[in-house]
Design a protein around this motif. Structure first.
Motif, mmCIF file in Angstrom:
data_model
loop_
_atom_site.group_PDB
_atom_site.id
_atom_site.type_symbol
_atom_site.label_atom_id
_atom_site.label_comp_id
_atom_site.label_asym_id
_atom_site.label_seq_id
_atom_site.Cartn_x
_atom_site.Cartn_y
_atom_site.Cartn_z
ATOM 1 N N VAL A 255 -19.820 -77.604 9.582
ATOM 2 C CA VAL A 255 -20.349 -78.338 8.425
ATOM 3 C C VAL A 255 -21.847 -78.086 8.290
ATOM 4 O O VAL A 255 -22.352 -77.833 7.191
ATOM 5 C CB VAL A 255 -20.051 -79.853 8.550
ATOM 6 C CG1 VAL A 255 -20.885 -80.653 7.565
ATOM 7 C CG2 VAL A 255 -18.579 -80.112 8.301
ATOM 8 N N ALA A 256 -22.571 -78.122 9.424
ATOM 9 C CA ALA A 256 -24.025 -77.891 9.367
ATOM 10 C C ALA A 256 -24.327 -76.508 8.802
ATOM 11 O O ALA A 256 -25.300 -76.309 8.097
ATOM 12 C CB ALA A 256 -24.633 -78.040 10.756
ATOM 13 N N THR A 257 -23.464 -75.533 9.086
ATOM 14 C CA THR A 257 -23.706 -74.171 8.605
ATOM 15 C C THR A 257 -23.291 -73.988 7.154
ATOM 16 O O THR A 257 -24.038 -73.462 6.351
ATOM 17 C CB THR A 257 -22.905 -73.149 9.441
ATOM 18 O OG1 THR A 257 -23.025 -73.508 10.800
ATOM 19 C CG2 THR A 257 -23.408 -71.747 9.220
ATOM 20 N N TYR A 258 -22.079 -74.418 6.826
ATOM 21 C CA TYR A 258 -21.539 -74.058 5.515
ATOM 22 C C TYR A 258 -21.698 -75.138 4.452
ATOM 23 O O TYR A 258 -21.584 -74.851 3.271
ATOM 24 C CB TYR A 258 -20.076 -73.631 5.640
ATOM 25 C CG TYR A 258 -19.957 -72.394 6.504
ATOM 26 C CD1 TYR A 258 -20.410 -71.162 6.024
ATOM 27 C CD2 TYR A 258 -19.465 -72.454 7.801
ATOM 28 C CE1 TYR A 258 -20.361 -70.024 6.819
ATOM 29 C CE2 TYR A 258 -19.407 -71.325 8.600
ATOM 30 C CZ TYR A 258 -19.862 -70.107 8.101
ATOM 31 O OH TYR A 258 -19.822 -68.986 8.883
ATOM 32 N N VAL A 259 -21.957 -76.363 4.850
ATOM 33 C CA VAL A 259 -22.149 -77.415 3.851
ATOM 34 C C VAL A 259 -23.622 -77.798 3.797
ATOM 35 O O VAL A 259 -24.222 -77.846 2.733
ATOM 36 C CB VAL A 259 -21.279 -78.656 4.150
ATOM 37 C CG1 VAL A 259 -21.427 -79.674 3.030
ATOM 38 C CG2 VAL A 259 -19.819 -78.266 4.313
ATOM 39 N N GLY A 260 -24.228 -78.038 4.927
ATOM 40 C CA GLY A 260 -25.640 -78.420 4.952
ATOM 41 C C GLY A 260 -25.897 -79.318 6.142
ATOM 42 O O GLY A 260 -25.045 -80.142 6.491
ATOM 43 N N LEU A 261 -27.063 -79.136 6.745
ATOM 44 C CA LEU A 261 -27.395 -79.893 7.943
ATOM 45 C C LEU A 261 -27.383 -81.391 7.694
ATOM 46 O O LEU A 261 -27.027 -82.179 8.564
ATOM 47 C CB LEU A 261 -28.778 -79.445 8.433
ATOM 48 C CG LEU A 261 -29.263 -80.001 9.751
ATOM 49 C CD1 LEU A 261 -28.317 -79.625 10.870
ATOM 50 C CD2 LEU A 261 -30.658 -79.490 10.054
#
Lengths: 290, 397
Positions: A255-261
């Protein structure tokens, strides 16, 4: 693209290892006491502070600071265990919530009073990057992973073969029967509690070098990340906790990589809500306690 | 029997612990003498921004001590009160109320966090107490002050708009960066700095490839740094928290980003402690700050020396701005001819105050005209590259 995904999964597994060591203690304490230990993150914090104190004030090496951190937490856990946790046997659930929340406040604020509220800088540990399978990873993270595996193997062996481990399983199944057959329930509770707190402290000390900063409020977030893990794993289930921690770690990383931290912390809470709605007894629906 | 004993032990230990919690609170009480100027400081004394709060308080204390030792403001001594905002708007509002209602202060300096200051503005306005901000950079604070609405809010600090422009211009023109990744704190400060960067970036042909915001207290940046590495960005636009900078810098080293991707923005890149945490990652970093210890002016140097001897630690930006703002307030009280809030407010609007970074005047939005100092880390030391002032273009009412 593919290697990025693999790298993020590796990152997730490392994060998951940290969660797993903390969560397994919490889930075992739940097993014997039927109470969520809301102060669990504080033992993680105490361990880190103990180690930081050993490195910064006493000038000890990082290896020695691991021992100082874990030992000082064991002492605190012994006191809390004797004075508070042993009374929770057979007490209503709300007593456990209030007592552990209270302990969390006391521990956190005592540390802030003694050491101040600011961030401290943790300088020990093995932070030099190593290249593993083409990914650059601090040596410390590999250590975390190895320790996590050892802890879980050790716990599995303990609850299966040792007398204390068997007593823990027995207490988590039926307190009255244990008393009838002569198992010292308060002693089992105390030992489980100290073991859980010590594991949380160990996790804190191992993570400190890569997380760099140490501060009084650092335990809170860990407690709240642990909640969805122990519910996912099935309350009181050691093996389930391991896999649940890995799932959460990997999911957070992706999620941190592909959606946002900024959405990272949402993962745990969303999981918690979904689990409570559909599978409140955990992903691995065996009813086994350990 | 055994049970009663241990229960008693629990009661006693609880009593001791609760005493331990209250005693330091007691020492904070001070009896106000007549004819003193009561000044309240709202700052994050605990929580993730506690370091900022400690520096702010020490800066203010030092200024108060200097002024009082020199006889006070026209004979009146300044008395300092502090309240902990914990860096959150909710606590900031109750801290402000406490200062106004219980300590009955006439002037409040605070907070460091923009989100907290924005929440404090209506409280000060209702009570007609002067809120003099020394360290928040969100432009909205003074968009809504002076002719914009809040008559009692003043700010003696440059804004993010000014900062974003200066940083974007320098990064593009002097360093030749065109590809940026965003990694800022998820707050009014971090987000608005990026908002204004986006406003100016097209002028310099810059583009943003990835955009992430971190929560206060975040410690794991590996995922996002790996993404930035793969995106091919040349620089990371970071408007972040000082305490987080070393964590990000260390993880940049871990992922092999050090020396390849440059940090630009603001987040105390220039202190010795931060640079030492990961020297290779911070080499070449560009930062725009309101002030830094290396600023070359006699008053500024004298302040650094005095602060360092008093507190055994070099001051940071927050210590300086609070020190400076207390002195600004003292001059305003002097020019107003006494401790009268209304007159002090009028005096502030007309003041020409000589600060170590230049002469300070306020515009009709109660915003001080101040320069941003641009610096770059070279060989492990901050090097000053210039100071820039930009007049703010307020949106139409």
């Amino acid at each position: 693209m593919f290697s990025t995904v693999i790298e993020q999964i590796v990152n997730g597994i490392v994060t998951g290892s940290v969660y797993a060591i903390v969560a397994v203690g919490m889930t075992m304490i739940f097993g014997v006491l039927r109470a969520i230990n809301f102060a669990h993150g504080e033992y993680y914090m105490l361990g880190t502070f103990g180690a930081w104190f050993a490195v910064d004030y006493l000038g000890l090496s990082y290896e020695a600071s691991i021992i100082v951190g874990v030992l000082s937490t064991i002492i605190v856990a012994y006191v809390v265990g004797r004075l508070v946790m042993q009374r929770m046997v057979g007490a209503p659930a709300e007593a456990g919530v209030l007592a552990t929340l209270g302990i969390a406040l006391v521990l956190q604020n005592t540390v802030i009073l003694v050491f101040g509220g600011g961030y401290k800088f943790f300088s020990g540990g093995y932070i030099e990057p190593l290249s593993v399978l083409g990914f650059s990873l601090a040596a410390q993270r590999i250590l975390i992973l190895v320790v996590c595996l050892l802890v879980f193997i050790g716990l599995e062996l303990m609850v299966t073969y040792s007398r204390m481990g068997k007593s823990m399983r027995a207490v988590s199944q039926n307190v009255e029967c244990c008393e009838v057959v002569g198992i010292d329930v308060p002693k089992v509770v105390l030992h489980t509690f100290i073991l859980g707190a010590a594991l949380a402290a160990l996790s804190g000390v191992l993570t400190a070098p890569v997380n760099v900063s140490v501060y009084g409020g650092m335990g809170e977030l860990i407690t709240f990340k642990t909640l969805p893990i122990i519910i996912m794993g099935g309350l009181g289930n050691v093996r389930g906790t391991f896999f649940a921690a890995m799932i959460l770690g990997i999911a957070e990383s992706l999620v941190a990589t592909y959606v946002g931290l900024q959405f990272r912390d949402t993962v745990g809470f969303a999981t918690l809500i979904l689990m409570l709605m559909w599978r409140p007894y955990g992903l691995f629906s065996t009813q086994a306690r350990f | 029997m055994k049970h009663t004993l241990s229960r008693r032990a629990l009661c006693i230990s609880t009593a001791i612990l609760s005493l331990a919690v209250t005693v330091p609170g007691l020492s904070g009480l001070a009896l106000a003498a007549d004819g003193t100027i009561k000044l309240g400081i709202v700052a994050p004394m605990s929580g993730p921004n506690a370091r900022y709060g400690a520096f702010s308080m020490r800066g203010a204390e030092l200024a108060v001590k200097e002024i009082n030792d020199a006889g006070g403001v026209d004979g009146q001594k300044i008395e300092l009160y502090s309240a902990d905002s914990q860096g959150t708007p909710v606590e900031g509002v109750s801290a402000t109320r406490r200062l106004i209602d219980e300590d009955e202060v006439d002037y409040v300096i605070g907070d460091v966090s923009s989100s907290v200051t924005l929440a404090m503005q209506p409280v000060a306005e209702d009570a007609e107490v002067l809120l003099l901000n020394a360290a928040s950079s969100n432009p909205r604070i003074t968009y809504a002050a002076g002719v914009g609405g809040f008559k009692w809010t003043y700010r003696n600090y440059p804004t993010d708009e000014n900062r974003a422009f200066v940083v974007a211009k320098y990064a593009a023109e002097q360093r030749g960066f065109t590809k940026f990744a965003v990694l800022s704190v998820d707050s009014d400060y971090g987000r608005s700095a990026i908002e204004f960067t986006k406003k100016y970036l097209p002028e310099f042909k810059g583009e943003i490839l990835t955009e992430d915001y971190y929560k206060e207290g975040e410690v794991d940046f590996r995922s996002v740094l790996a993404k930035i590495r793969d995106s091919g960005a040349q620089a990371i636009l970071m408007y972040g928290l000082a305490d987080t900078t070393p964590i990000v810098a260390r993880q940049m080293v871990e992922l092999g980003l050090a020396g390849k991707v440059t940090l630009v923005g603001n987040g105390e890149f220039n202190t010795e402690k931060t640079i030492n945490s990961a020297p290779t990652a911070l080499e070449g970093a560009v930062e725009a700050a309101a002030w830094l210890p290396a600023w070359d002016s006699p008053e500024s140097k004298a302040f650094v020396e005095k602060f360092t001897t008093t507190y055994d630690e070099a001051p940071n930006n927050h210590a300086y701005v609070h020190w400076d703002t207390v002195r600004l307030l003292a001059q305003a009280i002097h020019e107003a001819g006494g401790n009268d809030r209304e007159k002090v407010r009028e005096a502030l609007s007309k003041i020409k105050y000589k600060s170590p970074v230049g002469e300070v005047t306020f515009d009709d939005h109660n915003q001080a005209r101040l320069p941003m100092i641009l610096l770059q880390i070279e060989n492990g030391k901050p090097a000053i590259k210039g100071a820039y002032t930009a007049e703010i273009q307020y949106p139409a009412q």
